[in-house]
Design an enzyme around this catalytic site. Structure first.
Site, PDB file in Angstrom:
ATOM      1  N   ASP A 481       0.836  -1.207   0.000  1.00 21.83           N
ATOM      2  CA  ASP A 481       0.000   0.000   0.000  1.00 21.83           C
ATOM      3  C   ASP A 481       0.868   1.254   0.000  1.00 21.83           C
ATOM      4  O   ASP A 481       2.082   1.204   0.288  1.00 21.83           O
ATOM      5  CB  ASP A 481      -0.896  -0.041   1.252  1.00 21.83           C
ATOM      6  CG  ASP A 481      -2.188   0.731   1.063  1.00 21.83           C
ATOM      7  OD1 ASP A 481      -2.282   1.538   0.125  1.00 21.83           O
ATOM      8  OD2 ASP A 481      -3.104   0.519   1.884  1.00 21.83           O
ATOM      9  N   ASP A 551     -10.856   2.010  -2.986  1.00 15.60           N
ATOM     10  CA  ASP A 551     -11.404   1.686  -1.667  1.00 15.60           C
ATOM     11  C   ASP A 551     -12.926   1.677  -1.703  1.00 15.60           C
ATOM     12  O   ASP A 551     -13.568   1.263  -0.742  1.00 15.60           O
ATOM     13  CB  ASP A 551     -10.924   2.716  -0.631  1.00 15.60           C
ATOM     14  CG  ASP A 551      -9.521   2.389  -0.132  1.00 15.60           C
ATOM     15  OD1 ASP A 551      -9.065   1.245  -0.358  1.00 15.60           O
ATOM     16  OD2 ASP A 551      -8.889   3.267   0.477  1.00 15.60           O
TER      17      ASP A 551
END
Ligand code: GLA
Length: 733
Positions: A481, A551
């Site tokens: 990430d 997301d």
């Protein structure tokens, strides 16, 4: 058959892919290099009349008086700044004396079979099944002495042309590269054209935006240090009447993960110049004599079959010639990720509870997300301290992973290796490792700073601390990430006149780290991620076969995000999960079934607390995991078609994937907004063989591909909002 040739009589380089031709000519005694033609494949070897060179009063050797008029109207293959071409340049330098003008003229060329890798950069490659061929044109700056190599590669099985640029300083003085773009296309004296780019934000990445190319300069770009949620390193220039299935489309996709720029300029003669490369803003590269600089590559696709034709070519070239490793063409394990299930609030027991229920539903891997290390119990601290928190995970990682494995699941883990929290042991030990400028307190984002991975010692620390964890247990997947963008660019490791190299050196550092990781752990499934989909770009695909798309896991938002993503990237690369409702990003409630249909168009997985689901939902998960196994080969390998776009019609969405041999197709239909008093929706399928017969699975209906495509089918009985249907068509032999 693809080929690259040099035609002596016309001084033309002719690059032929299966359906397209690209022609470059060397013009005038001085050797100016210009783009002559790019479009459907033609047999001609001399189209120089298009450059108006024979009688052209503007050619400098015949008309020195109007040299600048020539410079300002010629279709430069690689235009330079400062000489009197007043359009946007692709290449700009500064000498030690502070001067900026330079010119590049033809010196030599080489045609080779295969394709050279780019040093430290992701790059497409030829394969045994489909080899590559490359043309390299060397151009020299006559006064300063350095040279630039323009490189063009093609593949046997593709209509893509890959362009890149290498600058070699074989002159006597240091030069500063202020702009080194990677690819230029010229659209000469034609009717107006449109441009498509992708834009958005966190939770709504890559929405499609199309408009007419206006007069003057326009650009889509990033100075965020990554490609970003907001804009995307892609651009398509297309004829105004081009649509999904018809018309001329020229797509440009940048194989790079940092600052980029995609520009168009329509000038006084209605000529359009389109170009792409590293964003010159914040960029300056010192090139001493004897040094070379390589700019990343741009993959260019010409399609005469509309936007859809372009997308399918990009999908194939990225699937076959960019993605590497064990999972290149392999079904990925169905994963369940605990982020939306628990956020930071989990422990071994909770994760094992999730794994236990997941195992019973056909889920194949548990991914432990953010919060397992150091003192991390919120997003305020501990990035950089990649040591397992044994309070949360008593018995350590090995115990947890072994228990998960005993349940029959693989285990995956989350890292954010490029970051450092001010509240971390790492920062307390090495505050200077954060990217920062000596005279300024660096600004925080999500309470974190960025590690200066342009520095070797920082990269070594990052690599060791991540790989130590990976070596400690049977970890088969990593989610890498990156949750903030770069600012306050400064590095003590760089000399004052090299600070402008930091953005690019950061990206090179990132690539080196990921290359090391997949070399030491060749069986690892790597998924890149950046606050959702902020680094979904071809550069990252060279290291990880899949990238977290967004997301936002809401089924309706995902229709638009995944449509924009599928404009360039194959479905096999798009991280897509089913999550709970009301959805955490948008608060919308959609049927569980529809969420499954939409996620099936990507890598597929779950992002929810499975221990809290109803029996009915668990039953549906079992159905969905079975569907995944049934359809994933087709979804991963097939041809993608956009049949109806909710983004455009605001009512319903329909896509399909057709097997390469046209023996089956999977159609995903979602009626986003219900419509009263409307008996059915007619859709016309695409990409089938009109002569073949297809059975609609689960029914007695058998129709020809022709009927399915030209007459269409009726989708009936969808009552309410957000309902979907999956149709499987199988060839009836
Ligand atoms: C990013 C990712 C999420 C999750 C969080 C954890 O936002 O996109 O999926 O991993 O970070 O902090």
């Amino acid at each position: 058959m693809m080929s690259i040739r040099y035609i002596e009589e016309s001084r033309t380089f002719k690059i032929d892919t299966n359906h397209a031709t690209y022609m470059i000519s060397v013009v005038d005694e001085e050797g100016f290099v210009g783009e002559v033609y790019y479009g459907p494949r033609v047999s001609d070897t001399d189209l120089n009349y298009l450059l108006r060179t024979k009688e052209n009063p503007f050619v400098p050797s015949k008309n020195e008086r109007d040299r600048l008029s020539f410079y300002d109207s010629f279709s430069w293959e690689y235009p330079t700044a400062g000489i009197g071409d007043y359009r946007n340049s692709a290449f700009e330098i500064r000498t030690e004396g502070g001067y900026g003008a330079c010119l590049l003229v033809f010196e030599d060329y080489e045609i080779i079979s295969g394709k050279r890798p780019l040093t430290g950069l992701p790059a497409t490659f030829g394969t045994e099944d489909a080899e590559a061929a490359t043309l390299e044109i060397t151009c020299r700056e006559p006064d300063l002495g350095f040279h630039v190599v323009l490189s063009y590669s093609i593949f046997e099985d593709s209509d893509a042309i890959v362009k890149s640029v290498r600058v070699v300083n074989d002159g006597r003085e240091t030069i500063y590269l202020e702009k080194v773009l990677s690819a230029v296309l010229n659209f000469e004296n034609i009717t107006p054209m449109d441009v498509i780019t992708l834009h958005g934000s966190w939770a709504r990445e890559r929405h499609i935006y199309r408009r007419e190319i206006p007069y003057g300069r326009t650009s889509t770009s990033s100075v965020r240090g990554e490609s970003g949620h907001q804009d995307h390193p892609f651009m398509a220039v297309l004829s105004r009447d081009a649509d999904e299935d018809h018309g001329d489309v020229y797509g440009m996709s940048f194989v790079y993960s940092g600052n980029f720029i995609a520009q168009t300029e329509r000038n006084q003669f209605d000529t359009i110049r389109a170009q792409m490369g590293i964003n010159p803003e914040g960029f300056c590269w010192r090139l001493k004599p004897g040094e070379a600089f390589e700019a990343p590559e741009v993959v260019i696709v010409y399609s005469s079959e509309g936007i859809g034709g372009m997308s399918r070519t990009f999908h194939d070239v990225y699937r076959n010639h960019l993605i590497r490793g064990e999972y290149k063409d392999k079904k990925r394990p169905i994963l369940i990720n605990n982020w939306e299930a628990t956020y930071f609030n989990f422990n071994t027991e909770k994760l094992l509870d999730i794994a236990r229920v997941a195992a019973g539903c056909g889920i194949e891997m548990l991914v432990m997300d953010d919060g397992w290390f150091g003192t991390r119990s919120s997003d305020n601290c501990a990035l950089g301290d990649w040591v397992v928190n044994e309070e949360k995970l008593p018995g350590g990682l090995k115990y947890l992973v072994d228990e998960v494995n005993k349940l029959g699941l693989k285990f995956g883990i989350w890292f954010e290796p490029e970051m450092i929290s001010p509240d971390s042991d790492l920062y307390r030990a090495h505050p200077d490792w954060a990217i920062q400028i000596p005279y300024r307190k660096p600004g925080l984002s999500r309470n974190q700073l960025v590690l200066d991975i342009s520095r070797k010692e920082v990269r070594d620390y990052v690599y060791e601390s991540v790989s130590r964890v990976l070596r400690s247990a049977n970890i088969e997947y990593v989610k890498w990430d990156m949750n903030r963008q770069l600012a306050d660019m400064g590095s003590p490791a760089l000399e004052p006149d090299c600070q402008g190299e930091l953005f690019h050196r950061y990206v090179l550092g990132l690539y080196e780290l990921q290359e090391r990781l997949i070399t030491e752990f060749p069986h690892l499934l790597l998924e890149n991620c950046s606050g959702g989909g902020a680094r979904f770009d071809p550069g990252m695909l060279y290291y990880s076969p899949q990238i977290w798309c967004s997301d936002d896991t809401d089924a309706v938002e995902r229709l638009m995000i995944q449509q924009g993503t599928a404009l360039i990237y194959p479905l096999s690369t798009m991280g897509a999960h089913v999550s709970v409702c009301p959805n955490h990003s948008v608060g919308r409630s959609t049927p569980f079934e529809t969420r499954g249909y939409v996620a099936l168009s990507g890598t597929f997985g779950y992002e929810l607390d499975i221990t809290k689901l109803s029996d009915e939902e668990l039953r549906q998960i079992k159905e969905q995991t079975a569907m995944y196994h049934k359809y994933n080969d087709l979804i991963r390998r097939g041809d993608y078609y956009l049949i109806a776009s909710y983004l455009e019609n605001k009512e319903y969405n329909c896509t399909s994937v057709v097997a390469k041999d046209q023996s089956e197709a999977l159609v995903t239909f979602v009626r986003v907004m219900g419509r009263p008093n409307y008996h059915s929706q007619r859709i016309k399928l695409k990409g089938l063989d009109p002569k073949k017969l297809y059975r609609m699975e689960g029914t007695e209906q058998v129709l020809s591909g022709g009927a399915l495509m030209y007459a269409g089918i009726n989708i009936e009985g969808l009552w309410g909002d957000f309902n979907g249907r999956l149709l499987h068509l199988v060839e009836e032999k």
